[in-house]
Design a protein around this motif. Structure first.
Motif, PDB file in Angstrom:
ATOM      1  N   LEU A 223      -3.766 -17.926  10.962  1.00 55.35           N
ATOM      2  CA  LEU A 223      -3.323 -18.598   9.733  1.00 55.35           C
ATOM      3  C   LEU A 223      -3.787 -17.799   8.526  1.00 55.35           C
ATOM      4  N   GLY A 224      -2.935 -17.695   7.521  1.00 53.93           N
ATOM      5  CA  GLY A 224      -3.320 -17.048   6.274  1.00 53.93           C
ATOM      6  C   GLY A 224      -2.858 -15.604   6.193  1.00 53.93           C
ATOM      7  N   GLY A 225      -3.234 -14.958   5.086  1.00 58.02           N
ATOM      8  CA  GLY A 225      -2.823 -13.569   4.826  1.00 58.02           C
ATOM      9  C   GLY A 225      -1.855 -13.448   3.660  1.00 58.02           C
ATOM     10  N   ALA A 226      -1.216 -14.555   3.287  1.00 57.45           N
ATOM     11  CA  ALA A 226      -0.367 -14.596   2.086  1.00 57.45           C
ATOM     12  C   ALA A 226      -0.440 -16.035   1.573  1.00 57.45           C
ATOM     13  N   VAL A 227      -1.610 -16.398   1.107  1.00 56.19           N
ATOM     14  CA  VAL A 227      -1.953 -17.801   0.885  1.00 56.19           C
ATOM     15  C   VAL A 227      -1.156 -18.411  -0.274  1.00 56.19           C
TER      16      VAL A 227
ATOM     17  N   ALA B 138       0.814  -1.223   0.000  1.00 55.73           N
ATOM     18  CA  ALA B 138       0.000   0.000   0.000  1.00 55.73           C
ATOM     19  C   ALA B 138       0.845   1.269   0.000  1.00 55.73           C
ATOM     20  N   THR B 139       2.023   1.208   0.617  1.00 52.17           N
ATOM     21  CA  THR B 139       2.818   2.435   0.751  1.00 52.17           C
ATOM     22  C   THR B 139       3.849   2.580  -0.366  1.00 52.17           C
ATOM     23  N   GLY B 140       3.826   1.650  -1.322  1.00 53.28           N
ATOM     24  CA  GLY B 140       4.659   1.827  -2.502  1.00 53.28           C
ATOM     25  C   GLY B 140       6.042   1.208  -2.444  1.00 53.28           C
ATOM     26  N   ALA B 141       6.370   0.506  -1.363  1.00 47.10           N
ATOM     27  CA  ALA B 141       7.675  -0.164  -1.300  1.00 47.10           C
ATOM     28  C   ALA B 141       7.689  -1.415  -2.179  1.00 47.10           C
ATOM     29  N   LEU B 142       6.578  -2.154  -2.195  1.00 48.79           N
ATOM     30  CA  LEU B 142       6.446  -3.356  -3.031  1.00 48.79           C
ATOM     31  C   LEU B 142       5.098  -3.303  -3.760  1.00 48.79           C
ATOM     32  N   PRO B 143       4.928  -2.322  -4.659  1.00 42.31           N
ATOM     33  CA  PRO B 143       3.605  -2.096  -5.261  1.00 42.31           C
ATOM     34  C   PRO B 143       3.126  -3.240  -6.146  1.00 42.31           C
ATOM     35  N   ASN B 144       4.038  -4.074  -6.648  1.00 43.87           N
ATOM     36  CA  ASN B 144       3.619  -5.126  -7.583  1.00 43.87           C
ATOM     37  C   ASN B 144       3.138  -6.403  -6.901  1.00 43.87           C
ATOM     38  N   LEU B 145       3.133  -6.442  -5.563  1.00 38.66           N
ATOM     39  CA  LEU B 145       2.524  -7.608  -4.906  1.00 38.66           C
ATOM     40  C   LEU B 145       1.079  -7.711  -5.377  1.00 38.66           C
ATOM     41  N   ASN B 146       0.563  -8.930  -5.527  1.00 37.12           N
ATOM     42  CA  ASN B 146      -0.780  -9.036  -6.103  1.00 37.12           C
ATOM     43  C   ASN B 146      -1.876  -8.811  -5.057  1.00 37.12           C
ATOM     44  N   ASN B 147      -3.122  -8.817  -5.522  1.00 35.41           N
ATOM     45  CA  ASN B 147      -4.240  -8.461  -4.638  1.00 35.41           C
ATOM     46  C   ASN B 147      -4.617  -9.569  -3.662  1.00 35.41           C
ATOM     47  N   GLU B 148      -3.950 -10.702  -3.738  1.00 33.54           N
ATOM     48  CA  GLU B 148      -4.203 -11.755  -2.749  1.00 33.54           C
ATOM     49  C   GLU B 148      -3.515 -11.461  -1.420  1.00 33.54           C
TER      50      GLU B 148
ATOM     51  N   GLY C  21      -2.759 -10.226   2.029  1.00 35.50           N
ATOM     52  CA  GLY C  21      -3.650  -9.785   3.115  1.00 35.50           C
ATOM     53  C   GLY C  21      -4.921 -10.595   3.233  1.00 35.50           C
ATOM     54  N   LYS C  22      -5.188 -11.449   2.224  1.00 40.66           N
ATOM     55  CA  LYS C  22      -6.474 -12.164   2.213  1.00 40.66           C
ATOM     56  C   LYS C  22      -6.356 -13.587   2.779  1.00 40.66           C
ATOM     57  N   GLY C  23      -7.538 -14.159   3.027  1.00 36.71           N
ATOM     58  CA  GLY C  23      -7.596 -15.578   3.418  1.00 36.71           C
ATOM     59  C   GLY C  23      -7.169 -15.845   4.842  1.00 36.71           C
ATOM     60  N   TRP C  24      -7.382 -14.858   5.738  1.00 35.15           N
ATOM     61  CA  TRP C  24      -6.958 -15.051   7.131  1.00 35.15           C
ATOM     62  C   TRP C  24      -8.060 -15.689   7.970  1.00 35.15           C
ATOM     63  N   GLY C  25      -7.672 -16.648   8.783  1.00 38.61           N
ATOM     64  CA  GLY C  25      -8.636 -17.273   9.679  1.00 38.61           C
ATOM     65  C   GLY C  25      -8.038 -17.560  11.044  1.00 38.61           C
ATOM     66  N   ASP C  26      -8.915 -17.932  11.973  1.00 33.49           N
ATOM     67  CA  ASP C  26      -8.554 -18.140  13.387  1.00 33.49           C
ATOM     68  C   ASP C  26      -8.468 -19.609  13.757  1.00 33.49           C
ATOM     69  N   ASN C  27      -8.430 -20.496  12.716  1.00 30.44           N
ATOM     70  CA  ASN C  27      -8.460 -21.952  12.918  1.00 30.44           C
ATOM     71  C   ASN C  27      -9.700 -22.359  13.719  1.00 30.44           C
ATOM     72  N   GLY C  28     -10.703 -21.484  13.709  1.00 32.61           N
ATOM     73  CA  GLY C  28     -11.961 -21.794  14.393  1.00 32.61           C
ATOM     74  C   GLY C  28     -11.853 -21.910  15.906  1.00 32.61           C
TER      75      GLY C  28
ATOM     76  N   HIS D 151       4.649 -13.409  -5.806  1.00 28.78           N
ATOM     77  CA  HIS D 151       4.485 -12.957  -7.186  1.00 28.78           C
ATOM     78  C   HIS D 151       4.942 -11.516  -7.313  1.00 28.78           C
ATOM     79  N   GLY D 152       5.661 -11.233  -8.381  1.00 23.64           N
ATOM     80  CA  GLY D 152       6.067  -9.855  -8.668  1.00 23.64           C
ATOM     81  C   GLY D 152       7.465  -9.505  -8.216  1.00 23.64           C
ATOM     82  N   TYR D 153       8.069 -10.332  -7.336  1.00 22.64           N
ATOM     83  CA  TYR D 153       9.381  -9.976  -6.784  1.00 22.64           C
ATOM     84  C   TYR D 153      10.287 -11.201  -6.635  1.00 22.64           C
TER      85      TYR D 153
END
Ligand code: FDA
Length: 497
Positions: A440-444, A297-307, A309-316, A456-458
């Motif tokens: 668990l998750g966040g960079a699946v 988001a802050t432009g240090a690694l702008p080419n990281l893909n939109n995945e 930060g996603k897919g985070w869970g608490d293992n229930g 991806h991207g780097y």
């Protein structure tokens, strides 16, 4: 040192980071590990490295002035207390909808966890990591991880009579009377040491209730397994009380890594810049996700893909206690290392570990940490206004997990004529639904990264920790995190170096 150039920098010293550093070092690569927590190798004024569960002190919490114990109340009384702010071992990290508990220091979560070392059932694996070849995992990488971690099973003949597992035998009796499968689970604790604790010939650790603020003996944390091996290679340096804050492409190739040196009250005392040919993110699900989301988001690694930060869970995760009858005493001596669980995954979506309540007194309580098959997944995002990373987890989502846990405990309560404890998480609150031990998750895998953790991207940036796993592993996670890291680093060494 500031301005240095290194071949490999590993962010974090938990399971993913330790596997990465060991295998690279064995392949002849020099590795620098950066850890924001402390080394945990020096005794305090009481002669012990770690504080006891019942007497938390400055060593127990990461930069808090008051304890934030997972069980906040007991018999109606709040039990949290003031402590000096210090870079202690257990981080209770607060997001808007959930408190995420994590280990801080050399060894990461292995310093504070219950040592339950569970390989998921093979039939569930395709639902956990669909892009990973299960045959390879179960024939090669799970066995390699279990060996590297020193996983063993409790001696069941001893267990049947050990006073410190009375609580677990009561848990078995109640599970079986209600028709639930009761399963033993392996652990990384040294069982011979526990038997010696029972005999009174060594200082007590598990039998003194030590666990979430560290074990002074007996538990084979990463310090005693992977990290001991790492040190014997002579190729790895570990720098503590240093926190990675930025990674960005360097002008002459490789990556510029910015690192804050902190003191034991958390103040930044120096900022350093290092150039690394390769950077392995192993800061844990939350640590790695926070870094990547911020850097994109802050432009240090702008080419990281939109995945990212996603897919985070608490293992229930959800906790609860049951009040037993007076004839079902659970014992005042309770080993802090769980050995068993109730498996209602297929029928009800819940696997409940039969957990100790190591208070030192008879509580007549059975205590459980359930892992449930919750579908809810949250996302990390950069909040420019606060300069922090937020998590979209909703507290109400835990109701799904509570309902799954109730498939076990409502039935047991009905059969036994017992009720839930209402005094452990506040006044008249049954469910510990405000927290997770298993982020668990966040960079699946195969989404934010390729199928082996390459971002991806780097080229030269990798993810190696629990953030690769999309939110749930059906059981306790560290064996799977370790096995996946073993798989990925083998591929990376073979193809990228
Ligand atoms: P892990 O969190 O282990 O390591 C990450 C490291 O990176 C930490 O040491 C952290 O300080 C460091 N770091 C973070 N950000 C950084 C930065 N910016 N710069 C430098 N360093 C940084 N699991 C299980 O299988 N069985 C069990 O019995 C239990 N029990 C349990 C109890 C409790 C109380 C907790 C808190 C957790 C458990 N767990 C568990 C969970 C288990 O410990 C957890 O899943 C793993 O430790 C995660 O391993 P990782 O390698 O992903 O990261």
């Amino acid at each position: 040192a500031n301005g240095a150039r290194v071949p490999v920098l590993v962010v974090g010293t938990g399971y993913g980071g330790s596997v990465t550093a060991l295998r690279l070092a064995q392949a002849g690569v020099d590795v620098h590990m950066i850890e924001m927590g402390m080394a945990w190798d020096t005794p305090g004024s009481d002669g012990k490295i770690f504080a006891n569960t019942t007497t938390p002190d400055h060593r127990s919490f990461w930069l808090r002035t008051r304890t934030k114990q997972p069980l906040s109340n007991f018999l109606g009384f709040p039990i949290d207390k003031n402590i000096p702010k210090y870079t202690g071992i257990l981080d209770a990290e607060e997001f808007a909808g959930i408190m995420v508990y994590q280990g801080r220091g050399v060894g990461g979560g292995s310093l504070v966890n219950g040592g339950m070392a569970v390989t998921p059932k093979r039939e569930n694996f395709a639902g956990i990591l669909p892009s990973v070849n299960a045959d390879e995992m179960y024939s090669t990488y799970y066995p390699r991880a279990n060996a590297g971690l020193g996983v063993t099973s409790v001696d069941q003949r001893w267990w049947e009579n050990a006073p410190c597992y009375q609580y677990a035998r009561v848990g078995r009796k109640h599970a079986q009377r209600s028709g639930f499968p009761f399963v033993f689970v392996p652990n990384v604790y040294d069982w011979d040491y526990m038997k010696a604790e029972e005999a009174g010939t060594v200082p007590k650790s598990a039998l003194a209730g030590e666990v979430i603020y560290g074990n002074n003996a007996g538990k084979k944390s990463l310090q005693k397994t992977y990290i001991a091996q790492i040190k014997s290679t002579g190729r790895v340096t570990i720098t503590t009380l240093h926190k990675v804050t930025s990674v960005a492409p360097a002008a002459g190739g490789g990556y510029t890594v910015l690192i804050d040196e902190i003191n034991t009250t958390g103040d930044t005392v120096a900022t350093k810049s290092v150039t690394a040919d390769r950077v392995f993110f192993a800061a844990g699900s939350v640590g790695t996700s926070k870094l990547l989301v911020k850097l994109k988001a802050t432009g240090a690694l702008p080419n990281l893909n939109n995945e990212v930060g996603k897919g985070w869970g608490d293992n229930g995760n959800v906790m609860c206690g049951r009040a037993n009858h007076m004839w079902d005493a659970t014992g005042k001596l309770q080993s802090s290392m769980p050995t068993a669980g109730i498996d209602n995954w297929a029928a009800g979506g819940a696997f409940a570990e039969v957990a100790p309540l190591p208070t030192g007194i008879e509580t007549y309580a059975s205590f459980y940490l359930s892992i449930t098959n919750t579908p809810h997944r949250a996302e990390f995002s950069w909040n420019a206004a606060t300069g922090k990373v937020d998590l979209s987890w909703q507290t109400a989502w835990k109701q799904t997990s509570i309902n799954m846990a109730k498939t076990i405990f409502d039935k047991i309560n009905q059969k036994e004529g017992t009720i839930y404890r209402t005094d452990l998480f506040g006044t008249y609150k049954i469910w510990g639904d405000h927290l997770t031990y298993h982020p668990l998750g966040g960079a699946v895998l195969n989404k934010a990264t390729d199928n082996y953790g390459r971002l991806h991207g780097y080229p030269g940036l990798y993810v190696m920790d629990g953030s690769l796993i999309p939110g749930n592993v059906t059981v306790n996670p560290f064996v799977t995190i370790t096995a996946l890291a073993e798989r990925n680093i083998e591929n990376i060494i073979a193809n990228d170096l």
